[in-house]
Scaffold this active site. Sequence first.
Site, PDB file in Angstrom:
ATOM      1  N   HIS A   1      -6.938  10.832   5.255  1.00  0.00           N
ATOM      2  CA  HIS A   1      -6.351   9.745   6.045  1.00  0.00           C
ATOM      3  C   HIS A   1      -6.348  10.025   7.554  1.00  0.00           C
ATOM      4  O   HIS A   1      -6.244  11.165   7.978  1.00  0.00           O
ATOM      5  CB  HIS A   1      -4.889   9.531   5.624  1.00  0.00           C
TER       6      HIS A   1
ATOM      7  N   HIS B   1      -9.820   5.704  -0.117  1.00  0.00           N
ATOM      8  CA  HIS B   1      -8.813   5.709   0.960  1.00  0.00           C
ATOM      9  C   HIS B   1      -9.355   6.510   2.139  1.00  0.00           C
ATOM     10  O   HIS B   1     -10.352   7.214   2.026  1.00  0.00           O
ATOM     11  CB  HIS B   1      -7.506   6.328   0.452  1.00  0.00           C
ATOM     12  N   GLY B   2      -8.690   6.388   3.277  1.00  0.00           N
ATOM     13  CA  GLY B   2      -9.095   7.162   4.446  1.00  0.00           C
ATOM     14  C   GLY B   2     -10.508   6.822   4.891  1.00  0.00           C
ATOM     15  O   GLY B   2     -11.238   7.667   5.420  1.00  0.00           O
TER      16      GLY B   2
ATOM     17  N   THR C   1      -6.991   3.166  10.360  1.00  0.00           N
ATOM     18  CA  THR C   1      -7.124   3.779  11.683  1.00  0.00           C
ATOM     19  C   THR C   1      -8.196   3.093  12.545  1.00  0.00           C
ATOM     20  O   THR C   1      -8.001   2.892  13.748  1.00  0.00           O
ATOM     21  CB  THR C   1      -7.462   5.273  11.509  1.00  0.00           C
TER      22      THR C   1
ATOM     23  N   ASP D   1       0.831  -1.211   0.000  1.00  0.00           N
ATOM     24  CA  ASP D   1       0.000   0.000   0.000  1.00  0.00           C
ATOM     25  C   ASP D   1       0.869   1.266   0.000  1.00  0.00           C
ATOM     26  O   ASP D   1       1.902   1.316   0.686  1.00  0.00           O
ATOM     27  CB  ASP D   1      -0.873  -0.047   1.272  1.00  0.00           C
TER      28      ASP D   1
ATOM     29  N   SER E   1     -11.687   5.152   7.342  1.00  0.00           N
ATOM     30  CA  SER E   1     -12.000   5.175   8.778  1.00  0.00           C
ATOM     31  C   SER E   1     -12.808   6.405   9.150  1.00  0.00           C
ATOM     32  O   SER E   1     -13.525   6.400  10.147  1.00  0.00           O
ATOM     33  CB  SER E   1     -10.708   5.171   9.614  1.00  0.00           C
TER      34      SER E   1
HETATM   35  O1  G3H Z   1      -4.359   3.147   2.483  1.00  0.00           O
HETATM   36  C1  G3H Z   1      -4.857   3.070   3.619  1.00  0.00           C
HETATM   37  C2  G3H Z   1      -5.967   3.866   4.022  1.00  0.00           C
HETATM   38  O2  G3H Z   1      -6.331   4.830   3.137  1.00  0.00           O
HETATM   39  C3  G3H Z   1      -6.402   3.888   5.432  1.00  0.00           C
HETATM   40  O3  G3H Z   1      -6.849   5.158   5.863  1.00  0.00           O
HETATM   41  O4  G3H Z   1      -6.340   4.919   8.270  1.00  0.00           O
HETATM   42  O5  G3H Z   1      -7.792   6.744   7.435  1.00  0.00           O
HETATM   43  O6  G3H Z   1      -8.599   4.381   7.405  1.00  0.00           O
HETATM   44  P1  G3H Z   1      -7.439   5.312   7.335  1.00  0.00           P
HETATM   45 ZN    ZN Z   2      -4.542   5.328   1.852  1.00  0.00          ZN
END
Ligand code: G3H
Ligand code: ZN
Length: 279
Positions: free
Chosen positions: A177, A205-206, A230, A83, A208
């Site tokens: 993120h 992405h992001g 996260t 990733d 969470s």
């Molecule tokens: O690539 C990983 C993610 O985009 C995780 O993002 O930690 O905000 O869920 P997050």
């Molecule tokens: Zn990411």
Amino acid sequence: MTVARGVDLLSVAQHLGTAYGAFNVIQLEHAEGIIAGAEAIELPVIIQISQNAVQYHGGLAAIGTATLIMARNSELPIVVHLDHADDVDLIEEALDLGFKSVMYDGSRLPWEENLARTAAIAKLCHNAGASVEAELGEVGGKDGAHAPGVRTDPGQAAEFVAETLVDSLAVAVGTSHAMADRSAVVDLELIAALEAAVPVPLVLHGSSGVDDAGLQAAVRAGIRKVNIGTRLNQVLTEAVREQLAADPTLSDPRKYLGPGRAAIAVEVARLLGLLAKPG
Ligand code: G3H
Ligand code: ZN
């Protein structure tokens, strides 16, 4: 079971109108908990190790090989994905180890450079029998694609995919993120426009930062891979904190990491279930 290619799983999601969860590994307990959660609900899963996590461990081989072995030992199709990588040596190492899915993150680069480098990485991954995810946010945006306020343009996204031949595309649609609360509002109209313009599966992405209803709405609009890091760290740490607070004499890590790993499994099963049935 052999480790699956990312694109094969995402094509199924595209066909079904669903999404798969992609969960980030930091400790071995993350990988064990993610697989236990997927097995509990009997759904395939994507396990990802970021370049940042590799830096934390001082190398990919140990954590990457352990994760690949856990994936191979499962009866489920499991993708092991590298990733947010921009280090070509690391990408080559992952391919040599047996990763069948890689994200090349050139989102901070100017358009031409992101295009050229991503196309070269796509060729490298395809030659190794792996699929590749790329990212396109604000062209040349200094903070990457997942800073608040950044958006991906559907026309540019279509051109980018056609030129680079990537298998999936991470898009900027309102998430950022490492949000500690789930208050992000995803731009559903933009996801639908991107889905109509781009032939390959779209990646969020992001995730969470998005609540359950928002995640399901994003899947209905066209998201096929949902990256979550996260949130799992939150449930792991909450469980660990609870154990340590309950018994200040505790020292055996199995006594607090075990409940942390079990909490990850419960949350993974829950999230995979709602992504598989977005309504
Ligand atoms: O690539 C990983 C993610 O985009 C995780 O993002 O930690 O905000 O869920 P997050
Ligand atoms: Zn990411």
